[in-house]
Write a protein that holds these residues in place. Sequence first.
Motif, PDB file in Angstrom:
ATOM      1  N   LEU A   1       0.814  -1.214   0.000  1.00  0.00           N
ATOM      2  CA  LEU A   1       0.000   0.000   0.000  1.00  0.00           C
ATOM      3  C   LEU A   1       0.849   1.267   0.000  1.00  0.00           C
ATOM      4  O   LEU A   1       0.377   2.324  -0.419  1.00  0.00           O
ATOM      5  CB  LEU A   1      -0.974   0.004   1.177  1.00  0.00           C
ATOM      6  CG  LEU A   1      -2.187  -0.915   1.024  1.00  0.00           C
ATOM      7  CD1 LEU A   1      -3.046  -0.885   2.277  1.00  0.00           C
ATOM      8  CD2 LEU A   1      -3.004  -0.561  -0.207  1.00  0.00           C
TER       9      LEU A   1
ATOM     10  N   ASN B   1      -1.668   3.468  -5.450  1.00  0.00           N
ATOM     11  CA  ASN B   1      -2.721   4.424  -5.105  1.00  0.00           C
ATOM     12  C   ASN B   1      -4.072   3.935  -5.620  1.00  0.00           C
ATOM     13  O   ASN B   1      -4.159   2.900  -6.268  1.00  0.00           O
ATOM     14  CB  ASN B   1      -2.383   5.832  -5.610  1.00  0.00           C
ATOM     15  CG  ASN B   1      -2.461   5.963  -7.109  1.00  0.00           C
ATOM     16  OD1 ASN B   1      -3.488   5.665  -7.720  1.00  0.00           O
ATOM     17  ND2 ASN B   1      -1.373   6.413  -7.727  1.00  0.00           N
ATOM     18  N   LYS B   2      -5.103   4.688  -5.349  1.00  0.00           N
ATOM     19  CA  LYS B   2      -6.478   4.239  -5.597  1.00  0.00           C
ATOM     20  C   LYS B   2      -6.830   4.073  -7.071  1.00  0.00           C
ATOM     21  O   LYS B   2      -7.831   3.453  -7.392  1.00  0.00           O
ATOM     22  CB  LYS B   2      -7.473   5.178  -4.917  1.00  0.00           C
ATOM     23  CG  LYS B   2      -7.470   6.580  -5.464  1.00  0.00           C
ATOM     24  CD  LYS B   2      -8.439   7.459  -4.702  1.00  0.00           C
ATOM     25  CE  LYS B   2      -8.365   8.892  -5.218  1.00  0.00           C
ATOM     26  NZ  LYS B   2      -9.255   9.755  -4.493  1.00  0.00           N
TER      27      LYS B   2
ATOM     28  N   GLU C   1      -8.113  -5.647   2.334  1.00  0.00           N
ATOM     29  CA  GLU C   1      -7.858  -4.229   2.634  1.00  0.00           C
ATOM     30  C   GLU C   1      -7.201  -3.548   1.434  1.00  0.00           C
ATOM     31  O   GLU C   1      -7.555  -2.415   1.086  1.00  0.00           O
ATOM     32  CB  GLU C   1      -6.981  -4.099   3.877  1.00  0.00           C
ATOM     33  CG  GLU C   1      -6.788  -2.686   4.361  1.00  0.00           C
ATOM     34  CD  GLU C   1      -8.081  -2.012   4.811  1.00  0.00           C
ATOM     35  OE1 GLU C   1      -8.153  -0.774   4.705  1.00  0.00           O
ATOM     36  OE2 GLU C   1      -9.025  -2.697   5.252  1.00  0.00           O
ATOM     37  N   ILE C   2      -6.264  -4.226   0.796  1.00  0.00           N
ATOM     38  CA  ILE C   2      -5.642  -3.681  -0.416  1.00  0.00           C
ATOM     39  C   ILE C   2      -6.714  -3.455  -1.476  1.00  0.00           C
ATOM     40  O   ILE C   2      -6.731  -2.425  -2.145  1.00  0.00           O
ATOM     41  CB  ILE C   2      -4.534  -4.627  -0.933  1.00  0.00           C
ATOM     42  CG1 ILE C   2      -3.357  -4.653   0.060  1.00  0.00           C
ATOM     43  CG2 ILE C   2      -4.061  -4.215  -2.330  1.00  0.00           C
ATOM     44  CD1 ILE C   2      -2.376  -5.784  -0.161  1.00  0.00           C
TER      45      ILE C   2
ATOM     46  N   LYS D   1      -9.714  -2.634  -1.138  1.00  0.00           N
ATOM     47  CA  LYS D   1     -10.524  -1.452  -0.834  1.00  0.00           C
ATOM     48  C   LYS D   1      -9.813  -0.159  -1.222  1.00  0.00           C
ATOM     49  O   LYS D   1     -10.448   0.881  -1.350  1.00  0.00           O
ATOM     50  CB  LYS D   1     -10.843  -1.396   0.658  1.00  0.00           C
ATOM     51  CG  LYS D   1     -11.765  -2.489   1.130  1.00  0.00           C
ATOM     52  CD  LYS D   1     -11.938  -2.405   2.641  1.00  0.00           C
ATOM     53  CE  LYS D   1     -12.717  -3.592   3.166  1.00  0.00           C
ATOM     54  NZ  LYS D   1     -12.753  -3.597   4.645  1.00  0.00           N
ATOM     55  N   LYS D   2      -8.492  -0.218  -1.386  1.00  0.00           N
ATOM     56  CA  LYS D   2      -7.702   0.998  -1.587  1.00  0.00           C
ATOM     57  C   LYS D   2      -7.224   1.187  -3.019  1.00  0.00           C
ATOM     58  O   LYS D   2      -6.542   2.162  -3.307  1.00  0.00           O
ATOM     59  CB  LYS D   2      -6.488   0.966  -0.661  1.00  0.00           C
ATOM     60  CG  LYS D   2      -6.825   0.694   0.786  1.00  0.00           C
ATOM     61  CD  LYS D   2      -6.659   1.900   1.640  1.00  0.00           C
ATOM     62  CE  LYS D   2      -7.285   1.672   2.984  1.00  0.00           C
ATOM     63  NZ  LYS D   2      -6.514   1.873   4.104  1.00  0.00           N
ATOM     64  N   VAL D   3      -7.548   0.239  -3.912  1.00  0.00           N
ATOM     65  CA  VAL D   3      -7.130   0.357  -5.308  1.00  0.00           C
ATOM     66  C   VAL D   3      -8.351   0.203  -6.217  1.00  0.00           C
ATOM     67  O   VAL D   3      -9.404  -0.269  -5.783  1.00  0.00           O
ATOM     68  CB  VAL D   3      -6.040  -0.680  -5.680  1.00  0.00           C
ATOM     69  CG1 VAL D   3      -4.777  -0.449  -4.852  1.00  0.00           C
ATOM     70  CG2 VAL D   3      -6.531  -2.108  -5.536  1.00  0.00           C
ATOM     71  N   LYS D   4      -8.176   0.576  -7.471  1.00  0.00           N
ATOM     72  CA  LYS D   4      -9.280   0.506  -8.432  1.00  0.00           C
ATOM     73  C   LYS D   4      -9.718  -0.937  -8.670  1.00  0.00           C
ATOM     74  O   LYS D   4     -10.910  -1.239  -8.643  1.00  0.00           O
ATOM     75  CB  LYS D   4      -8.846   1.154  -9.744  1.00  0.00           C
ATOM     76  CG  LYS D   4      -9.919   1.249 -10.772  1.00  0.00           C
ATOM     77  CD  LYS D   4      -9.415   2.033 -11.964  1.00  0.00           C
ATOM     78  CE  LYS D   4     -10.525   2.220 -12.980  1.00  0.00           C
ATOM     79  NZ  LYS D   4     -10.039   3.002 -14.113  1.00  0.00           N
TER      80      LYS D   4
END
Length: 177
Positions: free
Chosen positions: A73, A77-78, A115-116, A118-121
């Motif tokens: 992470l 990025n998202k 969790e990863i 949730k944080k990426v496209k």
Amino acid sequence: MNYLILGGSKSGKSMYGQNLARDIYNGDGKLYYVATMKPCDKEDEERIQNHIKARLGYGFHTIECNRNIISILEKVNKRDIILIDSLTSLLVNEMFNGKEFNKNIYSKIANEILEIGKKVKNLIVVSDYIFSNSFLYDNYTNEFLKELSYATRILTKGMDYVFECSYGKVYCHKEKL
């Protein structure tokens, strides 16, 4: 979207994951390949080289991460698409770390992967499906199979799509509606 791709050895699951990542990539963000295998012998080195050759021209940025998957992470990025290949290698590395034998880590690994996601496209996870034979294994291998099956169940529940690669065919077992 989050995708889980399961399959046996040489089932085409890694190539399917790479093609899926390329197909959903629209140029926004980066395309990452997270390599989790820690080579132990010449066969592992050859497998890694074959995977590197297979993804040439796809535009992947490679992140080597054979333990502590949540640490990626810091690099993404998202807007990014992440392909983790594979859950199986990651679990081996975490369970059989040096002289220690770590049990009951499946939940930590699976939840960090979610969790990863949730944080990426888009997140794509490749894993082996190695639960269907009838061999008798030693206690360490049985413990590993149990941990992998539990991690797979957690990921299956948390993913939008679940695919299985088998004999050159791809089956969708779960699809977000």
